[in-house]
Design a protein around this motif. Structure first.
Motif, short mmCIF file in Angstrom:
data_model
loop_
_atom_site.label_atom_id
_atom_site.label_comp_id
_atom_site.label_asym_id
_atom_site.label_seq_id
_atom_site.Cartn_x
_atom_site.Cartn_y
_atom_site.Cartn_z
N LEU A 33 -4.55 4.92 8.02
CA LEU A 33 -5.71 4.02 8.09
C LEU A 33 -6.38 4.03 9.46
CD1 LEU A 33 -4.54 0.97 5.95
CD2 LEU A 33 -6.06 2.85 5.30
N ARG A 34 -5.68 4.55 10.48
CA ARG A 34 -6.39 4.71 11.74
C ARG A 34 -6.76 6.18 11.97
NH1 ARG A 34 -1.03 3.27 13.89
NH2 ARG A 34 -0.16 5.08 14.92
N ASP A 35 -6.78 6.96 10.88
CA ASP A 35 -7.21 8.36 10.91
C ASP A 35 -6.42 9.22 11.88
OD1 ASP A 35 -9.08 8.57 8.88
OD2 ASP A 35 -10.66 7.68 10.11
N ASP A 36 -5.13 8.96 11.95
CA ASP A 36 -4.27 9.77 12.82
C ASP A 36 -4.21 11.19 12.24
OD1 ASP A 36 -1.94 11.01 13.95
OD2 ASP A 36 -1.23 9.01 14.54
N PRO A 37 -4.54 12.22 13.05
CA PRO A 37 -4.58 13.58 12.52
C PRO A 37 -3.21 14.12 12.09
CG PRO A 37 -4.95 13.58 14.91
CD PRO A 37 -4.93 12.15 14.47
N ARG A 38 -2.12 13.40 12.46
CA ARG A 38 -0.79 13.86 12.01
C ARG A 38 -0.61 13.65 10.50
NH1 ARG A 38 2.84 10.53 16.15
NH2 ARG A 38 1.07 9.14 15.85
N VAL A 39 -1.48 12.84 9.91
CA VAL A 39 -1.41 12.63 8.46
C VAL A 39 -2.47 13.54 7.82
CG1 VAL A 39 -1.64 10.95 6.61
CG2 VAL A 39 -0.73 10.24 8.84
N SER A 40 -2.09 14.26 6.79
CA SER A 40 -3.04 15.20 6.16
C SER A 40 -4.22 14.44 5.57
CB SER A 40 -2.34 15.98 5.05
OG SER A 40 -2.17 15.14 3.92
N LYS A 41 -5.33 15.15 5.45
CA LYS A 41 -6.55 14.51 4.96
C LYS A 41 -6.34 13.96 3.54
CE LYS A 41 -11.47 15.10 4.95
NZ LYS A 41 -12.56 16.00 4.58
N ALA A 42 -5.63 14.74 2.73
CA ALA A 42 -5.38 14.33 1.34
C ALA A 42 -4.59 13.03 1.31
CB ALA A 42 -4.63 15.44 0.59
N THR A 43 -3.56 12.94 2.16
CA THR A 43 -2.73 11.74 2.19
C THR A 43 -3.54 10.55 2.71
OG1 THR A 43 -0.79 13.08 2.60
CG2 THR A 43 -0.59 10.72 3.08
N VAL A 48 0.85 -1.20 0.00
CA VAL A 48 0.00 0.00 0.00
C VAL A 48 0.88 1.25 0.00
CG1 VAL A 48 -1.80 1.27 1.23
CG2 VAL A 48 -1.83 -1.24 1.23
N ALA A 49 1.96 1.21 0.83
CA ALA A 49 2.87 2.36 0.92
C ALA A 49 3.48 2.67 -0.45
CB ALA A 49 3.97 2.05 1.94
N GLN A 50 3.90 1.60 -1.15
CA GLN A 50 4.53 1.78 -2.45
C GLN A 50 3.55 2.42 -3.44
OE1 GLN A 50 6.26 -1.85 -3.86
NE2 GLN A 50 7.97 -0.77 -4.80
N LEU A 51 2.32 1.87 -3.48
CA LEU A 51 1.33 2.39 -4.42
C LEU A 51 0.96 3.84 -4.10
CD1 LEU A 51 -0.54 1.76 -6.84
CD2 LEU A 51 -2.26 1.01 -5.20
N ALA A 52 0.86 4.16 -2.79
CA ALA A 52 0.43 5.51 -2.41
C ALA A 52 1.60 6.49 -2.41
CB ALA A 52 -0.23 5.46 -1.03
N GLY A 53 2.82 5.95 -2.50
CA GLY A 53 4.00 6.81 -2.48
C GLY A 53 4.27 7.42 -1.11
N VAL A 54 4.01 6.66 -0.07
CA VAL A 54 4.29 7.13 1.30
C VAL A 54 5.09 6.06 2.04
CG1 VAL A 54 2.19 8.54 1.39
CG2 VAL A 54 2.14 6.17 2.23
N SER A 55 5.52 6.37 3.27
CA SER A 55 6.24 5.38 4.06
C SER A 55 5.26 4.41 4.70
CB SER A 55 7.06 6.07 5.16
OG SER A 55 6.18 6.59 6.14
#
Lengths: 331, 331
Positions: A23-33, A8-15
Motif C-alpha cells: 500500500l505504500r508502493d514499496d518496489p520490493r512487492v511485485s506490481k501484481a501483488t 486485507v492480508a487474509q483476503l489477498a493471501g499475503v502476509s
C-alpha cells in the motif's frame, strides 16, 4: 469493528507486512501483488492508519517547507509547485514559518517526524541547517544557501539577468541608479547585489551608498525605499529591486507620489511572477524558471532521502531580462 | 541509543503515560508536573515521536485545509491566518487540493489521520461533506456551504455589500450592468448572484442573460468575460465581479483593449484583498473581515473536535462597499 491490515492480508493471501509495503508502493512487492492487495483493501474499505504506517516504516512521507512568512506574494509560487512535485513522489507538504528564535524553528522541524525539509528561507547565520545536519534530517536549500553547512541546493544565478539589466539601463541613458535590496544576511540579497554591482561596473557605473535601501523582500520595503529616494534633492532615475514584490511596492510609491513610470522613473524587478506580466502592471523584470527550480529542489530532496550517500548537487538556474513597460529612456 | 519516554519518566519520577500527557499539555497533569517532565525531557534531549504520540492519543493535531488549487491569489490570504490560528491551538495545517474525482479527495482526507478539515472549497453537489460525516471526521465550511450535510460554517453575508454597490452604480447613472460570477455549483457564487439581483431590483434594475459570464474564481475568467462583453454592439458600462481576483482579470482585459477604467467602464470586486488597495490598482470592492472569518472557522473546528455534541453554528460576516478608483460616472 474496523477493518485491519490482517483482514486485507487474509483476503489477498499475503502476509501482513506485505500489505503495508504494497500500500505504500514499496518496489520490493511485485506490481501484481500490489494490485491484488489494493483491490482487497478497496473491497474491505480498509484505510491504512497514517500513524501506524509511520511507526512501521520509520518514514512519514511528510516534507517540511520552511518559509519566512505566509503572507508574502512570492510564496504561493513556491508552495503550489512544491506541493504537486512532492505529491507526485508520494510525499506530503507541511508548512513551517520562521519565528524569532531559530532554535525553536529547528526543534519544531526535528520533532515533527518529517522525512526532509525544503529550506526556502535561511539567513547566512541561521542555526537551522546546523541542527538539521546534527539530527541527520535531510534538507535542500531553495533560493538560499548558507556557507555554514553544505547541502543540495536549487538557486538562481543572477549574473546574466543583471548583466542584461545593466546594459539596458546604460542603453536608455541611466546613470543615477538605485537598488532596493533584500536583507544583508541572506545569500539571495548578497548574490544579487554582487551581480548587479559587477554588471554596472562593466558599463562603467556604480551605486553610491545613498542609493542603497535594504529590507525584507516585501512591498513595504519597496514602498519605503522609493519614497525615501524620491525625497532626495537628486533622486535616482532608475531603481533595481531585489524581487518583484519589492518592485510592486516601488510602483505603488511612485504612483502615490505622482511620479510617472517609466517617464520619470524606471523600475526593474526580479522573479517574473505571473502578475508582473499583467497588462495593468507590465513590470520589466529578471526572469528564470521558478517552477522548474521548485521541482528540482523537491527532486533533490527525495533523491537525498533515498540515497543519503550521493554527492552534493547545486542546481543554478540562469536568468535573463524581460523588457516590459517600466523601463524607459532617462528623463 | 536514542532517549525514550521511559528515560524521561524515570528522571522526572512519573509514569510513562504521564510523560506523554505532560508533553501534549493534557490538563489532567498538574502544571508543576508538566514543567518537571518538560525539564527532564529537555535535559535528556528527548523529542517525542509524532507517530507514537498519534497512536497513543488517537489525535494527530493535524488539520486539513481543502482548496480548489494552490495558484489562486485568494488562497494565501486564507492559508496564512488559518496556519497561525491553528498553531495557537497547538494544531498543524496540512494543505489538500481538489482533484477531478471527489471520492479520491474524500479518501485522502480520511486516510491522512487528520483531526478535522476546513472545507474552503466545496461544490453544492460534492460528496466530500457526506464522506467526512460518514467517517465522523469533524469539518467546518469556510466561505462555502452545502445543503447536503449541515456543519459549522464561517461565510460572508453579501447582502449589505451588494446593496451599497447597487446604490453606488445607480447614483453614478449606470443602467447596463454586467456580472462575472463564479461557478454555478458553488454556494458563494449563488449567494452573491442572488444578493446582487435583489439589490439591483431595489434600484429598479436587472441583469439580462447576455450580461452574465460564469467561470472559476480566477483572473482568466475575469479577462475572458470582459473581453466578451467589450465585443458587444452595446457593451455594459459596469461589471460586478465574483471576487477581486476575477476583477483583476477584468482590469487587465480593459487595459489590453484600451478601454479606460472608470472613464469607459466601471469594475467592482469582492473580498478587498490587500492588493486591491494598492495605489496602482485602487479597486472599488466589497469588503468583509477575511482574517477574522478564517480565524473563526479555525476556532469553530477546534471547538467541534473538543465538544462534538454542541449545537451547529453559522458565523455570517457582514460586508460593505469600499469606493476607490474603478467605479465612476456612466460614460
Amino acid at each position: 469493528m474496523s477493518v485491519t491490515s490482517h483482514d486485507v492480508a487474509q483476503l489477498a493471501g499475503v502476509s501482513q507486512p506485505t500489505v503495508s509495503r504494497a500500500l505504500r508502493d514499496d518496489p520490493r512487492v511485485s506490481k501484481a501483488t500490489r494490485e491484488r492487495v489494493r483491490k482487497a483493501a478497496d473491497r474491505l474499505g480498509y484505510v491504512p492508519s497514517d500513524a501506524g504506517r509511520a511507526l512501521s516504516s520509520g518514514r512519514t512521507r511528510r516534507i517540511g517547507l520552511l518559509l519566512t512568512d505566509l503572507e508574502n506574494q512570492f510564496y504561493p509560487h513556491i508552495i503550489a509547485p512544491a506541493f504537486h512535485q512532492l505529491e507526485s513522489h508520494g510525499y506530503q507538504l507541511m508548512l513551517h514559518t520562521e519565528v524569532a528564535d531559530n532554535d525553536v524553528v529547528a526543534e519544531r522541524l526535528i520533532s515533527n517526524g518529517l522525512d526532509g525539509v525544503l529550506l526556502a528561507t535561511s539567513t547566512i547565520d541561521s542555526v537551522v541547517p546546523l541542527r538539521l545536519r546534527d539530527r541527520r534530517l535531510p534538507f535542500v536549500y531553495f533560493n538560499r544557501t548558507s556557507d555554514a553547512v553544505s547541502a543540495d541546493s536549487a538557486v538562481v544565478d543572477p549574473t546574466q539577468g543583471m548583466r542584461e539589466a545593466a546594459e539596458a539601463l546604460s542603453k536608455h541613458g541611466h546613470r543615477r541608479i538605485a537598488a532596493i535590496l533584500g536583507p544583508a544576511n541572506t545569500s539571495t540579497a548578497v548574490n544579487r547585489e554582487i551581480a548587479l554591482r559587477e554588471a554596472l561596473a562593466q558599463q562603467g557605473m556604480s551605486i553610491p551608498a545613498r542609493y542603497i535601501h535594504r529590507g525584507p523582500f516585501d512591498t513595504a520595503t519597496g514602498h519605503a525605499g522609493t519614497e525615501h529616494f524620491l525625497t532626495m534633492p537628486q533622486p535616482p532615475t532608475a531603481i533595481v529591486c531585489g524581487n518583484d514584490v519589492v518592485a510592486f511596492g516601488a510602483l505603488n510609491a511612485a504612483r502615490s507620489a505622482g511620479v510617472g513610470v517609466p517617464d520619470d522613473l524606471s523600475i526593474i524587478g526580479f522573479d517574473d511572477l505571473p502578475s508582473a506580466s499583467w497588462p495593468i502592471i507590465q513590470l520589466t523584470t529578471i526572469a528564470y524558471d521558478l517552477d522548474a527550480m521548485v521541482r528540482r529542489a523537491a527532486d533533490l530532496l527525495i533523491d537525498r532521502i533515498q540515497s543519503p550517500g550521493r554527492p552534493l548537487e547545486e542546481s543554478a538556474f540562469p536568468s535573463h531580462l524581460i523588457e516590459r513597460d517600466t523601463l524607459g529612456t532617462v528623463p
